[in-house]
Design a protein around this motif. Structure first.
Motif, PDB file in Angstrom:
ATOM      1  N   GLU A  28      45.012  45.748  32.647  1.00  0.00           N
ATOM      2  CA  GLU A  28      45.496  44.676  33.512  1.00  0.00           C
ATOM      3  C   GLU A  28      46.589  43.859  32.831  1.00  0.00           C
ATOM      4  O   GLU A  28      47.496  43.339  33.496  1.00  0.00           O
ATOM      5  CB  GLU A  28      44.331  43.759  33.911  1.00  0.00           C
ATOM      6  CG  GLU A  28      44.714  42.499  34.651  1.00  0.00           C
ATOM      7  CD  GLU A  28      45.468  42.771  35.945  1.00  0.00           C
ATOM      8  OE1 GLU A  28      46.402  41.996  36.249  1.00  0.00           O
ATOM      9  OE2 GLU A  28      45.148  43.741  36.655  1.00  0.00           O
ATOM     10  N   TYR A  98      36.129  47.475  48.584  1.00  0.00           N
ATOM     11  CA  TYR A  98      37.438  47.388  47.927  1.00  0.00           C
ATOM     12  C   TYR A  98      38.572  47.527  48.941  1.00  0.00           C
ATOM     13  O   TYR A  98      39.589  46.826  48.850  1.00  0.00           O
ATOM     14  CB  TYR A  98      37.556  48.472  46.849  1.00  0.00           C
ATOM     15  CG  TYR A  98      36.876  48.100  45.552  1.00  0.00           C
ATOM     16  CD1 TYR A  98      37.527  47.319  44.610  1.00  0.00           C
ATOM     17  CD2 TYR A  98      35.579  48.522  45.272  1.00  0.00           C
ATOM     18  CE1 TYR A  98      36.904  46.974  43.419  1.00  0.00           C
ATOM     19  CE2 TYR A  98      34.948  48.180  44.096  1.00  0.00           C
ATOM     20  CZ  TYR A  98      35.611  47.397  43.163  1.00  0.00           C
ATOM     21  OH  TYR A  98      34.990  47.047  41.997  1.00  0.00           O
ATOM     22  N   SER A 101      38.725  44.224  50.706  1.00  0.00           N
ATOM     23  CA  SER A 101      39.080  43.099  49.834  1.00  0.00           C
ATOM     24  C   SER A 101      40.566  43.044  49.559  1.00  0.00           C
ATOM     25  O   SER A 101      41.168  41.957  49.528  1.00  0.00           O
ATOM     26  CB  SER A 101      38.314  43.214  48.511  1.00  0.00           C
ATOM     27  OG  SER A 101      36.922  43.157  48.728  1.00  0.00           O
ATOM     28  N   VAL A 102      41.175  44.193  49.343  1.00  0.00           N
ATOM     29  CA  VAL A 102      42.611  44.218  49.069  1.00  0.00           C
ATOM     30  C   VAL A 102      43.402  43.858  50.316  1.00  0.00           C
ATOM     31  O   VAL A 102      44.406  43.143  50.253  1.00  0.00           O
ATOM     32  CB  VAL A 102      43.018  45.601  48.527  1.00  0.00           C
ATOM     33  CG1 VAL A 102      44.543  45.720  48.446  1.00  0.00           C
ATOM     34  CG2 VAL A 102      42.407  45.829  47.150  1.00  0.00           C
ATOM     35  N   THR A 129      42.405  51.673  45.766  1.00  0.00           N
ATOM     36  CA  THR A 129      42.072  50.258  45.599  1.00  0.00           C
ATOM     37  C   THR A 129      40.882  50.096  44.654  1.00  0.00           C
ATOM     38  O   THR A 129      40.897  49.234  43.787  1.00  0.00           O
ATOM     39  CB  THR A 129      41.760  49.610  46.958  1.00  0.00           C
ATOM     40  OG1 THR A 129      40.780  50.395  47.648  1.00  0.00           O
ATOM     41  CG2 THR A 129      43.010  49.550  47.808  1.00  0.00           C
ATOM     42  N   LEU A 327      36.450  44.680  40.973  1.00  0.00           N
ATOM     43  CA  LEU A 327      36.654  43.586  41.926  1.00  0.00           C
ATOM     44  C   LEU A 327      36.740  42.249  41.191  1.00  0.00           C
ATOM     45  O   LEU A 327      37.538  41.380  41.556  1.00  0.00           O
ATOM     46  CB  LEU A 327      35.508  43.560  42.938  1.00  0.00           C
ATOM     47  CG  LEU A 327      35.708  42.709  44.198  1.00  0.00           C
ATOM     48  CD1 LEU A 327      36.874  43.238  45.013  1.00  0.00           C
ATOM     49  CD2 LEU A 327      34.433  42.705  45.035  1.00  0.00           C
ATOM     50  N   TYR A 330      40.144  42.072  39.668  1.00  0.00           N
ATOM     51  CA  TYR A 330      41.107  41.691  40.711  1.00  0.00           C
ATOM     52  C   TYR A 330      41.105  40.174  40.914  1.00  0.00           C
ATOM     53  O   TYR A 330      42.168  39.552  41.042  1.00  0.00           O
ATOM     54  CB  TYR A 330      40.746  42.374  42.033  1.00  0.00           C
ATOM     55  CG  TYR A 330      41.219  43.793  42.184  1.00  0.00           C
ATOM     56  CD1 TYR A 330      42.404  44.225  41.619  1.00  0.00           C
ATOM     57  CD2 TYR A 330      40.476  44.718  42.929  1.00  0.00           C
ATOM     58  CE1 TYR A 330      42.837  45.532  41.764  1.00  0.00           C
ATOM     59  CE2 TYR A 330      40.899  46.028  43.075  1.00  0.00           C
ATOM     60  CZ  TYR A 330      42.082  46.434  42.495  1.00  0.00           C
ATOM     61  OH  TYR A 330      42.513  47.723  42.635  1.00  0.00           O
ATOM     62  N   TYR A 334      44.168  37.582  40.155  1.00  0.00           N
ATOM     63  CA  TYR A 334      44.750  36.745  41.203  1.00  0.00           C
ATOM     64  C   TYR A 334      45.136  35.373  40.641  1.00  0.00           C
ATOM     65  O   TYR A 334      46.109  34.750  41.089  1.00  0.00           O
ATOM     66  CB  TYR A 334      43.745  36.586  42.344  1.00  0.00           C
ATOM     67  CG  TYR A 334      44.267  35.868  43.558  1.00  0.00           C
ATOM     68  CD1 TYR A 334      45.097  36.512  44.471  1.00  0.00           C
ATOM     69  CD2 TYR A 334      43.940  34.531  43.789  1.00  0.00           C
ATOM     70  CE1 TYR A 334      45.589  35.850  45.587  1.00  0.00           C
ATOM     71  CE2 TYR A 334      44.422  33.853  44.900  1.00  0.00           C
ATOM     72  CZ  TYR A 334      45.247  34.522  45.798  1.00  0.00           C
ATOM     73  OH  TYR A 334      45.741  33.859  46.897  1.00  0.00           O
TER      74      TYR A 334
END
Length: 417
Positions: A28, A98, A101-102, A129, A327, A330, A334
């Motif tokens: 990430e 997923y 959620s995306v 995703t 998740l 993610y 964010y």
């Protein structure tokens, strides 16, 4: 009577889960434009400490399957039905989560009217995703084919027992080395040749090669090692401790080589794909790490430290944690992606890793207590005991043999791997 649970398997599952979360946390941050070179190098060094994670899950899948079925012939319809509920249904549930959620954070999703369900169907075969869910598709293939693997393993066992020129241990070591050579050759083809083959082949072969990482064929050796471990746990324990000095030396050598290989092959941005699982040199460090970790866990048997209990707890809820951890990454991303983190990528990665592990395992634990937990985290809720049932259990347990040191009996819940 249920087989005794081997403690180091659950602990090893916990370590493998931590390694995978660290890999994805590093991925990430390491490709961000504002990362500085010291952070890139340090994250690359940590990344090569975690390469054993996913192959170890394949190894443990083989261990559990052969350990519980080596002396029995599984009822295939019942066997597949159970694994479908424990493994594939959680995959379907989390694929949907997923996918939604995306898209709910994408304005185009709300303006489009009817959602594009074709992309959801594609996610069930080629997850994007939920990028980590490819592993569930791959490992489930081993469950589908397991009866064939079991027949083959028993045939090999009979031949080993009838061998007269060599001892069974010599034959087994010879077979492992031969299989390792074949697998290394497969990795050689995969990394250096198969990319070119996809351009010259027609469909569907070019697509199959393009998505070869989704196939059990690329991970069969780890499953084979699981069968060897399950067939003779005590011999495996002894063997991993005896070769521990050699595996440590191999790990150190390959750790230095892989770090150098990645830094040499990368440009301004580090390319972690140079250390893909499907590469001969990565295969060597994975084997060194796997045997080394197992040997250390064997040396710790019987001590019952807090660290071991923590690893066992993590291993217990690792499948659910694995499903949900991306998740959490993610959600953290964010917040962190708009930030300028130049000079802070290493500490932020480590902090994100700790937060992700804690939240993912907490969610897995919480879901395991709810109805339908089998279809969300692959764990069956432990039934409430009544006075009569408790007395019956105590009476039954008193007539059973005491499990071997370092192992505990199954608590009445199922584990997917």
């Amino acid at each position: 009577m249920k087989k005794p649970r081997i403690a180091e398997w659950t602990e090893l599952r916990g370590i493998a889960f931590l390694a995978i979360v660290m890999q994805h946390s590093i991925a990430e941050y390491i490709y961000r434009a504002d990362i500085e070179q010291p952070d890139s190098i340090m994250l690359t060094m940590i990344y090569h400490l975690t390469r054993f994670g996913t192959p170890t899950f394949v190894f443990l899948a083989g261990v559990m399957l052969f350990y519980h079925h080596r002396n029995t012939k599984p009822d295939y319809p019942r066997f597949i039905r159970k694994r479908f509920g424990d493994i594939y249904m959680p995959f379907v549930v989390w694929t949907l989560i997923y996918w939604l959620s995306v898209r709910i954070f994408t304005p185009a999703f709300w303006r489009a009217g009817i959602p594009d369900f074709r992309s959801l169907i594609r996610e069930l075969f080629v997850p994007q995703t939920g990028y980590h869910l490819w592993f569930v598709i791959m490992v489930f293939q081993f469950y589908i084919l397991f009866p064939l693997f079991l027949v083959g393993a028993k045939a090999i066992q009979r031949r080993i027992q009838n061998a007269s020129r060599f001892t069974p241990m010599q034959v087994i070591i010879g077979l492992i080395l031969f299989a390792a050579a074949l697998y290394a050759l497969l990795m050689q083809w995969s990394y250096y040749n198969m990319g070119g083959w996809t351009e010259s082949m027609s469909e569907p072969w070019s697509t199959l090669l393009q998505y070869r990482s989704y196939s059990w064929v690329m991970y069969w050796f780890y499953f084979l090692l699981g069968a060897v471990c399950a067939w003779s746990v005590d011999s495996w324990r002894s063997w991993t401790t005896k070769i521990l000095p050699w595996t440590i030396c191999l790990f150190i050598g390959m750790y230095i080589w892989l770090g150098y290989d990645v830094l040499r092959g990368s440009g301004d941005v580090v390319n972690l794909n140079i250390s893909t699982y499907l590469k001969p040199t990565t295969f060597l460090i994975i084997m060194a790490q796997m045997f080394m970790m197992y040997g250390f866990l064997v040396l710790m048997r019987g001590k019952d430290t807090r660290f071991q209990r923590l690893l066992a707890w993590i291993g217990r809820y690792s499948f659910g944690g694995y499903l949900v951890h991306a998740l959490v990454i993610y959600a953290i991303a964010y917040v962190t992606r708009p930030l300028h983190l130049s000079g802070w990528h290493l500490p932020v990665t480590l902090l994100s890793f700790l937060v992700t592990v804690g939240i993912a395992l907490a969610i897995s634990w919480a879901l395991s207590k709810l109805p339908g937990s089998r279809f969300t985290v692959g764990l069956m809720r432990k039934p409430r005991s009544t006075p009569n049932s408790s007395a019956a259990v105590d009476k039954r347990n008193s007539s059973e043999r005491t499990p071997s040191p370092g192992s505990t009996r199954s608590p009445g819940t199922s584990e997917p791997f």
